[in-house]
Design a protein around this motif. Sequence first.
Motif, PDB file in Angstrom:
ATOM      1  N   MET A 199       0.808  -1.175  -0.096  1.00  0.00           N
ATOM      2  CA  MET A 199      -0.084   0.122  -0.149  1.00  0.00           C
ATOM      3  C   MET A 199       0.896   1.070   0.017  1.00  0.00           C
ATOM      4  N   THR A 200       0.554   2.124  -0.918  1.00  0.00           N
ATOM      5  CA  THR A 200       1.195   3.407  -1.040  1.00  0.00           C
ATOM      6  C   THR A 200       1.120   4.161   0.371  1.00  0.00           C
ATOM      7  N   PHE A 201       2.283   4.729   0.875  1.00  0.00           N
ATOM      8  CA  PHE A 201       2.243   5.634   2.226  1.00  0.00           C
ATOM      9  C   PHE A 201       1.366   6.796   1.776  1.00  0.00           C
ATOM     10  N   THR A 202       0.279   6.947   2.346  1.00  0.00           N
ATOM     11  CA  THR A 202      -0.749   7.986   1.989  1.00  0.00           C
ATOM     12  C   THR A 202      -1.200   8.878   3.078  1.00  0.00           C
ATOM     13  N   THR A 203      -0.968  10.213   3.118  1.00  0.00           N
ATOM     14  CA  THR A 203      -1.317  10.746   4.379  1.00  0.00           C
ATOM     15  C   THR A 203      -2.441  11.988   3.715  1.00  0.00           C
ATOM     16  N   ARG A 204      -3.090  12.435   4.567  1.00  0.00           N
ATOM     17  CA  ARG A 204      -4.241  13.610   4.087  1.00  0.00           C
ATOM     18  C   ARG A 204      -4.329  14.887   5.022  1.00  0.00           C
ATOM     19  N   GLY A 246       5.674   8.846  -0.613  1.00  0.00           N
ATOM     20  CA  GLY A 246       3.982   8.539  -0.723  1.00  0.00           C
ATOM     21  C   GLY A 246       3.175   9.680  -1.188  1.00  0.00           C
ATOM     22  N   ARG A 247       1.983   9.315  -1.090  1.00  0.00           N
ATOM     23  CA  ARG A 247       0.898  10.550  -1.656  1.00  0.00           C
ATOM     24  C   ARG A 247       0.430  11.452  -0.490  1.00  0.00           C
ATOM     25  N   PHE A 248       0.165  12.623  -0.891  1.00  0.00           N
ATOM     26  CA  PHE A 248      -0.492  13.524   0.117  1.00  0.00           C
ATOM     27  C   PHE A 248      -1.557  13.959  -0.514  1.00  0.00           C
ATOM     28  N   LEU A 249      -2.858  13.891   0.266  1.00  0.00           N
ATOM     29  CA  LEU A 249      -4.282  14.080  -0.288  1.00  0.00           C
ATOM     30  C   LEU A 249      -4.834  15.382   0.282  1.00  0.00           C
ATOM     31  N   TRP A 270      -0.817  18.487  -3.620  1.00  0.00           N
ATOM     32  CA  TRP A 270      -1.266  17.424  -3.270  1.00  0.00           C
ATOM     33  C   TRP A 270      -1.610  16.683  -4.520  1.00  0.00           C
ATOM     34  N   ASP A 271      -1.716  15.117  -4.325  1.00  0.00           N
ATOM     35  CA  ASP A 271      -2.042  14.389  -5.377  1.00  0.00           C
ATOM     36  C   ASP A 271      -3.330  13.872  -5.659  1.00  0.00           C
ATOM     37  N   GLY A 272      -3.731  14.186  -6.895  1.00  0.00           N
ATOM     38  CA  GLY A 272      -4.889  13.696  -7.385  1.00  0.00           C
ATOM     39  C   GLY A 272      -6.069  14.900  -7.199  1.00  0.00           C
ATOM     40  N   PRO A 273      -7.324  14.536  -7.633  1.00  0.00           N
ATOM     41  CA  PRO A 273      -8.257  15.392  -7.056  1.00  0.00           C
ATOM     42  C   PRO A 273      -8.639  15.610  -5.917  1.00  0.00           C
ATOM     43  N   VAL A 274      -9.016  17.032  -5.210  1.00  0.00           N
ATOM     44  CA  VAL A 274      -9.476  17.214  -3.961  1.00  0.00           C
ATOM     45  C   VAL A 274     -10.922  16.175  -3.858  1.00  0.00           C
ATOM     46  N   ARG A 275     -10.762  15.748  -2.578  1.00  0.00           N
ATOM     47  CA  ARG A 275     -12.135  14.894  -2.196  1.00  0.00           C
ATOM     48  C   ARG A 275     -13.059  15.999  -1.428  1.00  0.00           C
ATOM     49  N   ARG A 276     -14.291  16.098  -1.679  1.00  0.00           N
ATOM     50  CA  ARG A 276     -14.861  16.893  -0.924  1.00  0.00           C
ATOM     51  C   ARG A 276     -16.277  16.144  -0.287  1.00  0.00           C
ATOM     52  N   GLN A 277     -16.320  16.181   0.990  1.00  0.00           N
ATOM     53  CA  GLN A 277     -17.481  15.348   1.706  1.00  0.00           C
ATOM     54  C   GLN A 277     -18.778  15.552   1.052  1.00  0.00           C
TER      55      GLN A 277
END
Length: 280
Positions: free
Chosen positions: A1-6, A35-38, A68-75
């Motif tokens: 699993m890629t080290f992923t923080t947010r 890793g990835r920073f979200l 940051w990586d990838g699209p922003v996720r919105r709740q």
Amino acid sequence: MTFTTRFAPSPTGPLHLGHAYSALLAHDMARDNGGRFLLRIDDLDQSRSRPHWEQQIYDDLAWLGLTWDGPVRRQSDHFADYARVLDTLRAMGLTFECQCTRRDLETAAAAPQEGVPAFGPDGRIYPGTCRPLALADSAATCTRLNMAAACPRALPAQFTETGPRHAGTHRLSADDMTATVGDVILSRRAMAASYHLSVVADDAASAVTHVIRGEDLFDATRIHVLLQSLLGLPTPRYHHHRLIRDEAGKRLAKRDDARAIATYRADGASPQDIRRLVGL
Ligand code: GLU
């Protein structure tokens, strides 16, 4: 699993030094580990979230030099997902509908039992009034987790903490969960989901492996780990960092405009100054 923080701020006010610290730490940890920073926008509370605060989050983070990586996720794009998670817990028979008002809880709390804690990580510990009532959905103001029923289905469960205050392995205990956490709210009629349910769903959906956040949220982690276990989701590692405080030792709040990143920017500070101010 890629080290992923947010980093998951709520767009309800300006980011301050405490947010900057959290974002920089999560970003640097991800980058140091390849890793990835979200970035996630925690706009669950639509009554307080504002587009201009969201825009300012993007501006402040970009100014700090964070990508940051990838699209922003919105709740707010995932309310249907939270409803599905709630349905899963309902189908497991682990929830009940509740119609207690804040006033009802205050009244129930007016006769405290000696030695029983009044407050948990989710505010007042629920006295259990509606648990045996099997109320209809339409009569309820919120849905709660039946903690006593949930524990045998979720435990044993544990999590690893790497932050400075509570480093180590923490095992959840049923006694502790029922006595000091209680029947937490999973969803309110006025809001799609509770904070707890939404972050558990979001962190899993984004495959977050390392949750970096302030130590004010440490006590809530037990709730998240319990929900992960019930839902068969992986438990990330947790790092609860120290809080950035003002000169009086008070933790910073959203209304602390003097320590807003935007104020430092306007005063001519550099991103390096911010790193220095938060001790990075
Ligand atoms: N959105 C939460 C906050 O602004 C943080 C979410 C989390 O780290 O779990 O405090």
